[in-house]
Design a protein around this motif. Sequence first.
Motif, PDB file in Angstrom:
ATOM      1  N   LEU A  25       0.829  -1.200   0.000  1.00 23.16           N
ATOM      2  CA  LEU A  25       0.000   0.000   0.000  1.00 23.16           C
ATOM      3  C   LEU A  25       0.861   1.246   0.000  1.00 23.16           C
ATOM      4  CD1 LEU A  25      -2.782   1.324   0.235  1.00 23.16           C
ATOM      5  CD2 LEU A  25      -2.618   1.085   2.727  1.00 23.16           C
ATOM      6  N   GLY A  26       1.937   1.233   0.842  1.00 25.12           N
ATOM      7  CA  GLY A  26       2.836   2.389   0.890  1.00 25.12           C
ATOM      8  C   GLY A  26       3.484   2.632  -0.450  1.00 25.12           C
ATOM      9  N   THR A  27       3.917   1.576  -1.121  1.00 23.60           N
ATOM     10  CA  THR A  27       4.536   1.715  -2.434  1.00 23.60           C
ATOM     11  C   THR A  27       3.546   2.259  -3.449  1.00 23.60           C
ATOM     12  OG1 THR A  27       6.000  -0.140  -1.935  1.00 23.60           O
ATOM     13  CG2 THR A  27       5.761   0.472  -4.257  1.00 23.60           C
ATOM     14  N   ALA A  28       2.313   1.746  -3.388  1.00 18.47           N
ATOM     15  CA  ALA A  28       1.279   2.227  -4.316  1.00 18.47           C
ATOM     16  C   ALA A  28       0.973   3.698  -4.066  1.00 18.47           C
ATOM     17  CB  ALA A  28       0.011   1.387  -4.144  1.00 18.47           C
ATOM     18  N   GLN A  29       0.915   4.077  -2.765  1.00 19.13           N
ATOM     19  CA  GLN A  29       0.668   5.483  -2.439  1.00 19.13           C
ATOM     20  C   GLN A  29       1.747   6.380  -3.020  1.00 19.13           C
ATOM     21  OE1 GLN A  29       0.455   5.239   1.860  1.00 19.13           O
ATOM     22  NE2 GLN A  29      -1.759   5.495   1.852  1.00 19.13           N
ATOM     23  N   ALA A  30       2.986   5.938  -2.906  1.00 24.72           N
ATOM     24  CA  ALA A  30       4.104   6.742  -3.410  1.00 24.72           C
ATOM     25  C   ALA A  30       4.056   6.856  -4.922  1.00 24.72           C
ATOM     26  CB  ALA A  30       5.428   6.128  -2.971  1.00 24.72           C
ATOM     27  N   GLN A  31       3.702   5.746  -5.592  1.00 16.15           N
ATOM     28  CA  GLN A  31       3.646   5.773  -7.053  1.00 16.15           C
ATOM     29  C   GLN A  31       2.567   6.714  -7.553  1.00 16.15           C
ATOM     30  OE1 GLN A  31       3.082   1.618  -7.930  1.00 16.15           O
ATOM     31  NE2 GLN A  31       5.287   1.176  -8.031  1.00 16.15           N
ATOM     32  N   ASN A  32       1.453   6.784  -6.821  1.00 15.11           N
ATOM     33  CA  ASN A  32       0.334   7.628  -7.241  1.00 15.11           C
ATOM     34  C   ASN A  32       0.386   9.027  -6.639  1.00 15.11           C
ATOM     35  OD1 ASN A  32      -0.788   5.473  -8.697  1.00 15.11           O
ATOM     36  ND2 ASN A  32      -1.821   4.694  -6.868  1.00 15.11           N
ATOM     37  N   TYR A  33       1.250   9.230  -5.691  1.00 14.09           N
ATOM     38  CA  TYR A  33       1.332  10.506  -4.964  1.00 14.09           C
ATOM     39  C   TYR A  33       1.943  11.600  -5.834  1.00 14.09           C
ATOM     40  CZ  TYR A  33       3.090  13.932  -1.585  1.00 14.09           C
ATOM     41  OH  TYR A  33       3.376  15.090  -0.922  1.00 14.09           O
ATOM     42  N   PRO A  34       1.344  12.790  -5.825  1.00 11.52           N
ATOM     43  CA  PRO A  34       0.096  13.167  -5.139  1.00 11.52           C
ATOM     44  C   PRO A  34      -1.106  12.994  -6.055  1.00 11.52           C
ATOM     45  CG  PRO A  34       1.184  15.126  -5.933  1.00 11.52           C
ATOM     46  CD  PRO A  34       2.059  13.966  -6.349  1.00 11.52           C
TER      47      PRO A  34
ATOM     48  N   TYR B  61       0.190  15.003   2.418  1.00 12.99           N
ATOM     49  CA  TYR B  61      -0.652  16.063   1.859  1.00 12.99           C
ATOM     50  C   TYR B  61      -0.645  17.346   2.698  1.00 12.99           C
ATOM     51  CZ  TYR B  61      -2.160  12.818  -1.670  1.00 12.99           C
ATOM     52  OH  TYR B  61      -2.154  11.944  -2.731  1.00 12.99           O
ATOM     53  N   THR B  62       0.037  17.302   3.834  1.00 12.31           N
ATOM     54  CA  THR B  62       0.300  18.503   4.615  1.00 12.31           C
ATOM     55  C   THR B  62       1.778  18.469   4.977  1.00 12.31           C
ATOM     56  OG1 THR B  62      -1.925  18.495   5.570  1.00 12.31           O
ATOM     57  CG2 THR B  62      -0.272  19.875   6.654  1.00 12.31           C
ATOM     58  N   ILE B  63       2.541  19.403   4.426  1.00 13.95           N
ATOM     59  CA  ILE B  63       3.983  19.402   4.647  1.00 13.95           C
ATOM     60  C   ILE B  63       4.395  20.762   5.208  1.00 13.95           C
ATOM     61  CG2 ILE B  63       4.329  17.734   2.790  1.00 13.95           C
ATOM     62  CD1 ILE B  63       5.383  19.944   1.025  1.00 13.95           C
ATOM     63  N   LEU B  64       5.554  20.796   5.830  1.00 17.37           N
ATOM     64  CA  LEU B  64       6.037  22.012   6.478  1.00 17.37           C
ATOM     65  C   LEU B  64       7.200  22.594   5.700  1.00 17.37           C
ATOM     66  CD1 LEU B  64       6.105  23.889   9.048  1.00 17.37           C
ATOM     67  CD2 LEU B  64       7.815  22.289   9.968  1.00 17.37           C
ATOM     68  N   TYR B  65       7.074  23.878   5.348  1.00 13.04           N
ATOM     69  CA  TYR B  65       8.238  24.585   4.809  1.00 13.04           C
ATOM     70  C   TYR B  65       8.893  25.251   6.007  1.00 13.04           C
ATOM     71  CZ  TYR B  65      11.447  26.857   1.754  1.00 13.04           C
ATOM     72  OH  TYR B  65      12.635  27.230   1.145  1.00 13.04           O
ATOM     73  N   ASN B  66       9.903  24.597   6.530  1.00 12.57           N
ATOM     74  CA  ASN B  66      10.482  25.054   7.793  1.00 12.57           C
ATOM     75  C   ASN B  66      11.698  25.944   7.602  1.00 12.57           C
ATOM     76  OD1 ASN B  66      11.945  22.227   7.297  1.00 12.57           O
ATOM     77  ND2 ASN B  66      13.266  23.493   8.567  1.00 12.57           N
ATOM     78  N   THR B  67      12.014  26.665   8.650  1.00 10.79           N
ATOM     79  CA  THR B  67      13.238  27.458   8.709  1.00 10.79           C
ATOM     80  C   THR B  67      14.049  26.958   9.890  1.00 10.79           C
ATOM     81  OG1 THR B  67      12.341  29.116  10.204  1.00 10.79           O
ATOM     82  CG2 THR B  67      11.979  29.458   7.842  1.00 10.79           C
ATOM     83  N   SER B  68      15.078  27.712  10.245  1.00 10.30           N
ATOM     84  CA  SER B  68      15.868  27.371  11.422  1.00 10.30           C
ATOM     85  C   SER B  68      15.023  27.395  12.690  1.00 10.30           C
ATOM     86  CB  SER B  68      17.042  28.348  11.571  1.00 10.30           C
ATOM     87  OG  SER B  68      16.609  29.687  11.458  1.00 10.30           O
ATOM     88  N   SER B  69      13.800  27.914  12.608  1.00 13.05           N
ATOM     89  CA  SER B  69      12.909  27.916  13.771  1.00 13.05           C
ATOM     90  C   SER B  69      12.622  26.504  14.267  1.00 13.05           C
ATOM     91  CB  SER B  69      11.591  28.627  13.455  1.00 13.05           C
ATOM     92  OG  SER B  69      10.892  27.965  12.429  1.00 13.05           O
TER      93      SER B  69
END
Length: 324
Positions: A20-29, A89-97
Amino acid sequence: MKLYQKTIVSLCAGLSLLGLGTAQAQNYPERAVTMVVPFPAGGPTDLVARVVARKLSEQMGETFIVENKGGANGAIGMQAVAAARPDGYTILYNTSSIALTPNLYSKLSFTPSKDFVGVSSTATVPMVILTHPSVPADTLEEFIAYAKDNPNQLSFASAGAGNVTHLTAHLLNQATGISAAHIPYRGSAPGLVDLVGGQVQFMVNTINDSYPMIRDGRVKALAVTSSERSHLLPDVPTVAETVLPGFESGAWQGIAVPAKTPTEIIERLNKEITIALQSPEVKEQLDTQGTQVLGSSSEDYQTYIAQETKRWGEVIRDAGVKLD
């Protein structure tokens, strides 16, 4: 026999989840991805994040939506991502914070080292030491001498208490013997406004949102905090080559995801981010901002965040900064 059957069932279940994880990655996003920027729109972090998001949207065929969730030195946006489903589907654009926050707050509802997985570094934005034109100094050496001759008479702005702009200024002041009042603002923009207006006398800030004011002569640039000079300010020396050999500080950025996000999705994101950062158009857009492109493996980024958490923790304790 029952134990054997249970083992077989568990093994099959594990293989199913792996598939399932592999399939999710292949179809992501398969739908839009929300990229949370934990700082206000139009700021130095947001400027870079939107360049990266546009390129990822183009490459991956689904929209990467930039959502600004500012406040508490990035903690509000980070908390939102830490609580999100770990599905990519929710990712963080982080800084040094991400390295500063656990040292600044003792009562966080999340722990960055446990609740996030670093996907890749993206860029670092050099910072620059700025003064109001009325300050009688045209070099960093002259400014330090002036500040030491006028102890506790100057004030400096930052993008917020505990922000990298504050802590870099603290390091500089401590190392050179400057005593000045810290005036924290809610972001770099209002701090720059007051610097231009003369309400504060100096500030350490990122180049990408300071450059227009430097170019127009509304503030003076005395030195950059990166290890090398910026091509945007070729005549402005580094701190290291003037008064403090080895001094270096920058506003680094990257992308992280909630812990337990499938490895395959992390690997897919890392691959796409690497491609995006190496593309000529992204390099050109970030170069125009004075931003230096990075990029890394997930493992290397994780290690870097851990190292920076330890390094800045020592600075924060020395500065006596606590935000709760």
